[in-house]
Enzyme design. Structure first.
Site, mmCIF file in Angstrom:
data_model
loop_
_atom_site.group_PDB
_atom_site.id
_atom_site.type_symbol
_atom_site.label_atom_id
_atom_site.label_comp_id
_atom_site.label_asym_id
_atom_site.label_seq_id
_atom_site.Cartn_x
_atom_site.Cartn_y
_atom_site.Cartn_z
ATOM 1 N N THR A 141 9.167 8.953 -1.282
ATOM 2 C CA THR A 141 9.559 10.115 -0.480
ATOM 3 C C THR A 141 8.603 10.264 0.703
ATOM 4 O O THR A 141 8.699 11.218 1.455
ATOM 5 C CB THR A 141 9.460 11.399 -1.333
ATOM 6 O OG1 THR A 141 8.124 11.476 -1.853
ATOM 7 C CG2 THR A 141 10.445 11.402 -2.475
ATOM 8 N N LYS A 186 4.416 6.020 4.038
ATOM 9 C CA LYS A 186 4.565 4.763 3.286
ATOM 10 C C LYS A 186 5.743 3.953 3.803
ATOM 11 O O LYS A 186 5.645 2.735 3.925
ATOM 12 C CB LYS A 186 4.797 5.059 1.807
ATOM 13 C CG LYS A 186 3.566 5.463 1.040
ATOM 14 C CD LYS A 186 3.923 5.493 -0.444
ATOM 15 C CE LYS A 186 2.883 6.172 -1.280
ATOM 16 N NZ LYS A 186 3.319 6.314 -2.677
ATOM 17 N N ASP A 238 2.244 3.200 -5.765
ATOM 18 C CA ASP A 238 1.480 4.383 -6.147
ATOM 19 C C ASP A 238 0.049 4.147 -5.682
ATOM 20 O O ASP A 238 -0.527 3.083 -5.936
ATOM 21 C CB ASP A 238 1.530 4.666 -7.642
ATOM 22 C CG ASP A 238 1.167 6.117 -7.898
ATOM 23 O OD1 ASP A 238 1.978 7.008 -7.515
ATOM 24 O OD2 ASP A 238 0.072 6.391 -8.431
ATOM 25 N N PHE A 285 -1.575 8.244 7.861
ATOM 26 C CA PHE A 285 -1.127 9.456 7.158
ATOM 27 C C PHE A 285 -2.173 9.809 6.108
ATOM 28 O O PHE A 285 -3.203 9.148 6.002
ATOM 29 C CB PHE A 285 0.260 9.241 6.545
ATOM 30 C CG PHE A 285 0.293 8.246 5.408
ATOM 31 C CD1 PHE A 285 0.325 6.885 5.671
ATOM 32 C CD2 PHE A 285 0.298 8.666 4.082
ATOM 33 C CE1 PHE A 285 0.360 5.957 4.626
ATOM 34 C CE2 PHE A 285 0.332 7.751 3.037
ATOM 35 C CZ PHE A 285 0.356 6.401 3.308
ATOM 36 N N GLY A 286 -1.875 10.856 5.337
ATOM 37 C CA GLY A 286 -2.743 11.223 4.211
ATOM 38 C C GLY A 286 -4.195 11.438 4.615
ATOM 39 O O GLY A 286 -4.498 12.177 5.549
ATOM 40 N N TYR A 287 -5.078 10.774 3.883
ATOM 41 C CA TYR A 287 -6.520 10.959 4.072
ATOM 42 C C TYR A 287 -7.109 10.059 5.160
ATOM 43 O O TYR A 287 -8.329 10.016 5.323
ATOM 44 C CB TYR A 287 -7.252 10.678 2.751
ATOM 45 C CG TYR A 287 -6.876 11.603 1.619
ATOM 46 C CD1 TYR A 287 -7.568 12.794 1.402
ATOM 47 C CD2 TYR A 287 -5.829 11.292 0.748
ATOM 48 C CE1 TYR A 287 -7.234 13.643 0.350
ATOM 49 C CE2 TYR A 287 -5.481 12.135 -0.299
ATOM 50 C CZ TYR A 287 -6.181 13.300 -0.496
ATOM 51 O OH TYR A 287 -5.851 14.141 -1.532
HETATM 52 P P1 ITT Z 1 5.926 8.777 -3.373
HETATM 53 O O1 ITT Z 1 5.351 9.031 -4.745
HETATM 54 O O2 ITT Z 1 7.269 9.384 -3.174
HETATM 55 O O3 ITT Z 1 5.859 7.341 -2.979
HETATM 56 P P2 ITT Z 1 3.547 10.242 -2.586
HETATM 57 O O4 ITT Z 1 2.933 10.616 -1.278
HETATM 58 O O5 ITT Z 1 3.690 11.325 -3.611
HETATM 59 O O6 ITT Z 1 4.977 9.540 -2.297
HETATM 60 P P3 ITT Z 1 1.639 8.900 -4.288
HETATM 61 O O7 ITT Z 1 1.939 9.719 -5.473
HETATM 62 O O8 ITT Z 1 1.433 7.413 -4.464
HETATM 63 O O9 ITT Z 1 2.763 9.024 -3.164
HETATM 64 O O10 ITT Z 1 0.361 9.524 -3.598
HETATM 65 C C1 ITT Z 1 -0.265 8.825 -2.598
HETATM 66 C C2 ITT Z 1 -1.214 9.763 -1.858
HETATM 67 O O11 ITT Z 1 -2.448 9.080 -1.650
HETATM 68 C C3 ITT Z 1 -0.664 10.066 -0.467
HETATM 69 O O12 ITT Z 1 0.093 11.268 -0.475
HETATM 70 C C4 ITT Z 1 -1.944 10.193 0.354
HETATM 71 O O13 ITT Z 1 -2.462 11.476 0.222
HETATM 72 C C5 ITT Z 1 -2.876 9.190 -0.331
HETATM 73 N N1 ITT Z 1 -2.769 7.866 0.304
HETATM 74 C C6 ITT Z 1 -2.193 6.745 -0.209
HETATM 75 N N2 ITT Z 1 -2.232 5.738 0.666
HETATM 76 C C7 ITT Z 1 -2.838 6.225 1.767
HETATM 77 C C8 ITT Z 1 -3.162 5.686 3.023
HETATM 78 O O14 ITT Z 1 -2.844 4.440 3.343
HETATM 79 N N3 ITT Z 1 -3.782 6.464 3.885
HETATM 80 C C9 ITT Z 1 -4.110 7.725 3.590
HETATM 81 N N4 ITT Z 1 -3.815 8.330 2.455
HETATM 82 C C10 ITT Z 1 -3.193 7.583 1.529
#
Ligand code: ITT
Length: 201
Positions: free
Chosen positions: A10, A14, A68, A157-159
């Site tokens: 989602t 990613k 994940d 994205f994310g961190y």
């Molecule tokens: P899906 O489960 O639907 O794939 P999600 O965002 O919930 O989406 P995860 O449970 O695998 O996915 O959580 C991954 C989290 O880890 C993501 O939301 C980011 O906060 C962090 N993360 C993973 N890969 C990252 C990246 O390349 N750069 C920065 N943060 C990352």
């Protein structure tokens, strides 16, 4: 031969990266018409990747790819870890209000918990997996670095804005997409998975 994979995620961040990493592999990445809300109740990255891929495979019947991943900080006992996407809402470490985005709330919580902490080492970890009912394959990747004192950069994205990969002076969010792919946990895991998939052919 496997030439199509359904992407079980989602996360727009990613989707962008995974599509880019599969370019030139001969495998087309499909996006589900409707994303599924899969409860990630596993206790490891592998278990959660498996739960996501299996849920999509059971609905769509197409070999499915799931990722994940998360940020592991040893000084925080391994948190955010498998809870990375919803770290802001965990009672562990105190909840963080979402003022703008969930990513920003997660970042704020990490920076708050890291205040005054000397050991800023951290790593990103990804488990990527293909599941097709009667068979499955998985691979892992890790990217070492450290947590900055403030967010920098707009990419990724994310961190990414608070993660500085080892040997770099920029954060992951300041790197060009192809630079991130070269060193990222996801890039490493996915290239390994592609090698495993090739052996199947
Ligand atoms: P899906 O489960 O639907 O794939 P999600 O965002 O919930 O989406 P995860 O449970 O695998 O996915 O959580 C991954 C989290 O880890 C993501 O939301 C980011 O906060 C962090 N993360 C993973 N890969 C990252 C990246 O390349 N750069 C920065 N943060 C990352």
């Amino acid at each position: 031969m496997l030439n199509k994979l359904l992407l079980a995620t989602t996360s727009e961040g990613k989707v962008r990266e995974i599509k880019r990493l599969f370019e030139g592999s001969g495998i087309e990445i499909l996006i589900a018409d409707q994303s599924l809300q899969v409860e990630e109740k596993g206790l490891s990255f592998l278990e959660n990747a498996y739960l996501k891929a299996k849920a999509y495979y059971e609905v769509y019947g197409i070999p499915t790819f799931a990722d994940d991943s998360g940020l592991v900080i040893p000084a925080l006992d391994g948190y955010p870890g498998i809870y990375s996407s919803r770290f802001y809402s965990l009672s562990w470490g105190g909840q963080e209000p979402v003022e703008t985005t969930r990513d920003m709330a997660n970042i704020k919580k990490v920076l708050r918990l890291m205040e005054g902490v000397e050991d800023r080492s951290a790593y990103f970890f990804a488990c990527v997996l293909v599941y097709a009912g009667d068979w499955g394959l998985w691979a892992e990747g890790r990217c070492d670095g450290s947590i900055t004192y403030e967010p920098r950069g707009e990419g990724g994205f994310g961190y990414d804005p608070i993660f500085q990969p080892e040997g770099y002076t920029k954060t992951m969010a300041e790197l060009r997409p192809e630079e991130k792919d070269k060193i990222s946990h996801r890039g490493k895991a996915l290239r390994r998975l592609l090698e495993l998939l090739k052996m199947l052919k």
